[in-house]
Each structure stands twice: as C-alpha cells, then as structure tokens.
Design an enzyme around this catalytic site. Structure first.
Site, mmCIF file in Angstrom:
data_model
loop_
_atom_site.group_PDB
_atom_site.id
_atom_site.type_symbol
_atom_site.label_atom_id
_atom_site.label_comp_id
_atom_site.label_asym_id
_atom_site.label_seq_id
_atom_site.Cartn_x
_atom_site.Cartn_y
_atom_site.Cartn_z
ATOM 1 N N LEU A 165 0.814 -1.219 0.000
ATOM 2 C CA LEU A 165 0.000 0.000 0.000
ATOM 3 C C LEU A 165 0.846 1.266 0.000
ATOM 4 C CD1 LEU A 165 -2.658 -0.960 2.712
ATOM 5 C CD2 LEU A 165 -2.711 -1.415 0.247
ATOM 6 N N TRP A 167 1.190 5.485 1.146
ATOM 7 C CA TRP A 167 0.866 6.223 2.359
ATOM 8 C C TRP A 167 -0.200 7.282 2.161
ATOM 9 C CZ3 TRP A 167 1.773 11.136 0.993
ATOM 10 C CH2 TRP A 167 2.846 11.436 0.155
ATOM 11 N N LYS A 191 1.197 -5.311 3.147
ATOM 12 C CA LYS A 191 2.236 -4.453 3.718
ATOM 13 C C LYS A 191 1.820 -2.995 3.574
ATOM 14 C CE LYS A 191 6.777 -2.499 3.436
ATOM 15 N NZ LYS A 191 6.170 -1.161 3.678
ATOM 16 N N SER A 244 5.100 4.712 -6.281
ATOM 17 C CA SER A 244 5.915 5.403 -7.275
ATOM 18 C C SER A 244 6.325 4.470 -8.410
ATOM 19 C CB SER A 244 7.179 5.974 -6.616
ATOM 20 O OG SER A 244 8.074 4.932 -6.260
ATOM 21 N N TYR A 254 11.817 -8.013 -8.962
ATOM 22 C CA TYR A 254 11.651 -9.092 -7.978
ATOM 23 C C TYR A 254 10.954 -10.289 -8.628
ATOM 24 C CZ TYR A 254 12.441 -5.304 -4.558
ATOM 25 O OH TYR A 254 12.952 -4.250 -3.848
ATOM 26 N N GLU A 266 -0.101 0.249 -9.974
ATOM 27 C CA GLU A 266 -0.746 1.548 -10.207
ATOM 28 C C GLU A 266 0.242 2.577 -9.702
ATOM 29 O OE1 GLU A 266 -2.023 4.951 -9.561
ATOM 30 O OE2 GLU A 266 -3.245 4.083 -7.957
ATOM 31 N N CYS A 301 -1.963 10.545 -6.893
ATOM 32 C CA CYS A 301 -1.406 10.297 -8.221
ATOM 33 C C CYS A 301 -2.382 10.664 -9.326
ATOM 34 C CB CYS A 301 -0.986 8.829 -8.345
ATOM 35 S SG CYS A 301 -2.287 7.663 -7.948
ATOM 36 N N GLU A 398 6.511 14.607 -11.191
ATOM 37 C CA GLU A 398 5.408 14.528 -10.232
ATOM 38 C C GLU A 398 5.849 15.128 -8.899
ATOM 39 O OE1 GLU A 398 2.116 11.243 -8.849
ATOM 40 O OE2 GLU A 398 4.178 10.574 -9.107
#
Length: 506
Positions: A165, A167, A191, A244, A254, A266, A301, A398
C-alpha cells in the site's frame, strides 16, 4: 459530522489503542528481529506510536500461514455467498468503528478529519461490500463446441496475494485491494507504508472479528526491505502495488528474480486538465481544478497537476483558480472545518519545497502560495505557478503536493499535444461544451481515465489504472479487479470417449 468537534476528536485520540505489532495468523505477534520505527503525526511532528517492524523471516512466516490457510480451503473453497457474508460483516464493522478509524487515519496521515469521516472510512467499507456482493454473481463460461465435447472456462483464486500500500490513502487503497483479493478466495499478506501503518493493523483485527478465518489476512510492517522480501517470495503468486514508478520497477525485477509472479502496478501521474476556449462556466472549472490539486494536500497520483488552457481564456481562468484555492482552509486536520492539512512528513515536505524553488528559478510565475507555514508540522500553502513551459521541471516531474502549473495552449491540437507530452498516463480532464469535441478529443488523450467537464477518477464500478508508466498489469475497481487475483483455467471434457473393451455402454 456537523456536531463533531475538535474536542470530540481529541477525546477519541486520547482513548485510542495504537496497534504496534504485525498481525499474522489471526492475532498480533512479536516480530523476530525487525527494527522498530516511529509513527509520526504530520500535524505536530510528535510520535504517535513505536511500531515493531518485520524482518524477512517474519515475511516468510506470514506467507507460510497464508499458504497453509489457502490450501486448507477454509476460505478459498467456501461458497462465494459465504465469503460475501463475512466480508459484508467486515464492512459493517468498519462503519461501526467509523469515529475511531477516522481519527486514527487523520492522526497518522494528516488527512482532514472531515475527509476521513465522509470519504476514506465509509468508502473503504462500501468498496469491500461492493466486491463481496459482486463475487457470487460472476459465473464461469461454457465454450461453443460440438455435441461430443464440453469446454468450461473457470476462474480460480491464485493463492497467496501480496498487497503493498501507499501512504497517501492508507485505508482506501487497502479497501481497493482487499475487496477483490478476498472476495475471490485468496489469502493475503498486506504491507502498509511505513509512514501510515495504524489503520491497516486495526482493519485486520476487525476482519477476524467479522469471521474471516485466521491466516487469511496478515499484515507485515516495516521498511522497503519487507516489501522486497514479499516481492521475492516464491510462494507469493501476485503482487499488487500502488506507489511510485521507481518502486514499481523494483517489483517487476523481484518477479524476474523469483517465480515470475504476476505484478499489478498503479503508479505515478502528471495528469493534465485540458480547458478549451468553449469550456463551460469558468467558476465551475476553477472549483473543480482547485479540488483536484488540493484534496488530500495534492498527494494523489490522480490529481490534475498540469492545467493546459486555451490562450483566449487563460488569464481569466488563472485568476479564478487562485481565488478558488484561497477559499481552502489550511490548518489543524482534527478541526472539522479544515480542508487542507499537512503533507505526510518532513522528507516529503522538503522535497516539495525543492520543487517550489525550482519553479521560481526556472522562470515560472508564482501566482499564489509557495511557502511552508511557520508552525509545527508540515503545512504547505496551496500553490499555483503560471506561465509554465514544457521544459520546466515542475511541468514534467510529479510533485505530489498542493502545487498546480498553468500552461497556455495555442489551439486544440496543441492542447492535446501538451497533454500527452509526459511519460505518465493515469488520468485527465477535458472541459468543452462541444459534444463532438468531447468524444473525439477524449479518445486522443493517453490516459486510463478521462473525465469530461469534471474532475473524477470514476467510481467503484469503473476500472482504474494507467497508460504508459502510470500502470502495469491490471486495474483496481470494477469487475476487472477480480480478474487480476484469479487464474483462468480451461476444463475440456470429451463426451464421446469409447467404453473399455468388453464393457457395455450405459
């Protein structure tokens, strides 16, 4: 909400039990060797709680519990209507604990308490309820075959789902992801951001209270090291990440380095609002644009941070937007009349101020704002830069704060060219009273959501995600969100198989 006061919020805050440990296997547990970290109130800079962080071994434990729970079938093999009933109780408990969760969210993230009461908490509950209600209405399909075969196309839950997630919308993003992931029968390791951990932990506790079997929803806390361990884990089948673009690339890596798990991203945005010369009432446009860039302190965003406006109306609209921004009350987020609170933390505040300095240095005209308030906490004024050109840093990067840039367009084609002149493609707005232009130009804008004559991200029924470097691999919201947490399977049956030799057909 009209009778709720700051003193009410302070009274609730004083009585809050701050969750501080990871939630694994249906209860809070002590981590093995993680590092603790501080949850800081952005409005004061004061420490709210000391959170126990996880280590990679704790991630291993959470994934192992989630996998065992999934394979037991206690949730994954329940009838969809049974899962629906549990998730509806979960949504009810979120609403029942509205005041506690709203104050907790406001303290932890700096969000205005009124937004937490009217948007973040109730929308989280309604999102989970919507996905719960949808799941038992979704059916498998039968392929078109001849009479000797039956082809069934079914969707099955993937297994262990990792949800990471951001913030900026801690609860709401949890709802966007938990709703479809749980409704489709998966087990979850979630997380939250290290900066906003508290409501995710409390939601996990409420989910178990609602009847979600222990081990279906687990919450691991901590730094990016925890996210990396989740991204590299070979028993995690999919990662859904909002944040981001830089970190999104890490999750793709990963996946490459581990089990080629599905990755749903996203990511960032530098979204345009295109205002044509025939736009509707400019006071309305200004109000919509102020809302777009100031709601959640611009930490969104999907905010329309680039205003691209026809030269014939640019000066008039710029003046109205400055006035509209001036109507937003900046102050204590626990005060119900506050509309604009602090940004999330010291590092982010300093980063925004660097962009403000670059805007001035590169020649943009500061129309309003541009400063941090001289008070405790991390309060940035509503800021508008006029006469911004595409070569400027504040046009291209951004900022993720309450900062708007205004750029003049010569004509419609130039406006669309400017709108698409970005590596991002999340959302956009288009203002025009010409229906034909609305249809044609909205198709030409490269964005996952294009709103006409308003600022909007759509709603729960419409998929949300981005083009280009704003997204990858799937969509939040809508029925499309269910698809990314399931695998498609074809079951092919031969209905004309011959009987064994010597046996009679029945």
């Amino acid at each position: 909400m009209t009778s709720f006061t700051r003193n009410d919020a302070l009274s609730i805050a004083a009585a809050l039990r701050m969750p501080s440990r990871p939630f694994i296997g249906g209860d809070y547990r002590n981590p093995t060797a993680g590092r603790s970290f501080k949850s800081v109130n952005p409005a004061t800079g004061e420490v709210l709680a000391e959170i126990e962080g996880c280590s990679p071994s704790d991630v291993d434990a959470a994934v192992a519990v989630a996998k065992a729970t999934f394979e037991s079938g206690v949730w994954s093999q329940k009838h969809p209507s049974e899962r629906k009933a549990v998730l509806l109780r979960f949504a009810e408990l979120i609403n029942k604990n509205l005041q506690e969760l709203a104050v907790l969210e406001s303290l932890d993230s700096g969000k205005p308490i009124t937004d937490c009461f009217t948007v973040d908490v109730p929308f989280t509950a309604s999102t989970i309820a919507w996905h719960a209600e949808a799941q038992d209405k979704l059916f498998s399909r039968i392929a078109s075959t001849d009479s000797n075969a039956l082809g069934m196309i079914v969707r099955e839950p993937l297994g262990v789902v990792g949800l990471v997630l951001p913030w900026n919308f801690p609860m709401l993003m949890a709802g966007w992801k938990l709703g479809p992931a749980l409704a489709t029968g998966n087990s979850v390791v979630l997380k939250p951001s290290q900066m906003t951990t508290l409501t995710a932990l409390r939601m996990a506790e409420l989910a178990v209270e609602a009847g979600l079997p222990a081990g279906v929803l687990n919450v691991v806390t901590g730094s990016g090291q925890v996210g990396e361990a989740l991204g590299l884990h070979r028993d995690v089948r999919v990662i859904s990440f909002t944040g981001s673009t830089e970190v999104g690339r890490m999750f793709l890596d990963y996946s490459r380095r581990s089990n080629l798990k599905r990755i749903v991203l996203e990511l960032g945005g530098k979204n345009p609002a295109v205002v044509l010369a025939d736009a509707p009432n400019l006071d309305f446009v200004a109000e919509q644009q102020a809302f777009s860039i100031l709601t959640n302190m611009g930490q969104n965003c999907a905010s329309n941070s680039r205003l691209i406006v026809h030269r014939a109306i640019k000066d008039e609209l710029a003046e109205k937007i400055v006035a509209a921004c001036g109507n937003w009350k900046l102050g204590d987020p626990l005060e119900p009349s506050t509309q604009l609170g602090p940004v999330v933390g010291a590092n982010h505040c300093n980063n925004i101020k660097k962009y403000l300095e670059k805007g001035r240095a590169e020649g943009a005209t500061l129309a309003c704002g541009g400063n941090q308030l001289d008070r405790p906490g991390y309060f940035i004024e509503a800021t508008v830069f006029d006469r911004v050109t595409p070569d400027m840093t504040i046009y291209r990067e951004e900022i993720f704060g309450p900062v708007l840039t205004i750029t003049e367009a010569r004509d419609e084609d130039h406006a669309i060219e400017l709108a698409n002149d970005t590596e991002y493609g999340l959302t956009a707005s288009l203002y025009t009273t010409d229906l034909g232009k609305a249809h044609k130009l909205s198709r030409r804008i490269n964005a996952g959501t294009v709103s006409v004559n308003c600022y909007s991200e759509g709603e729960i029924t419409t998929p949300f995600g981005g083009f280009k470097q704003s997204g990858f691999g799937g969509r939040d919201n809508g029925l499309e969100a269910h698809e990314q947490y399931t695998e498609v399977k074809t079951v092919w049956m031969n209905l004309a198989a011959p009987a064994r030799t010597g046996e009679l057909r029945r």
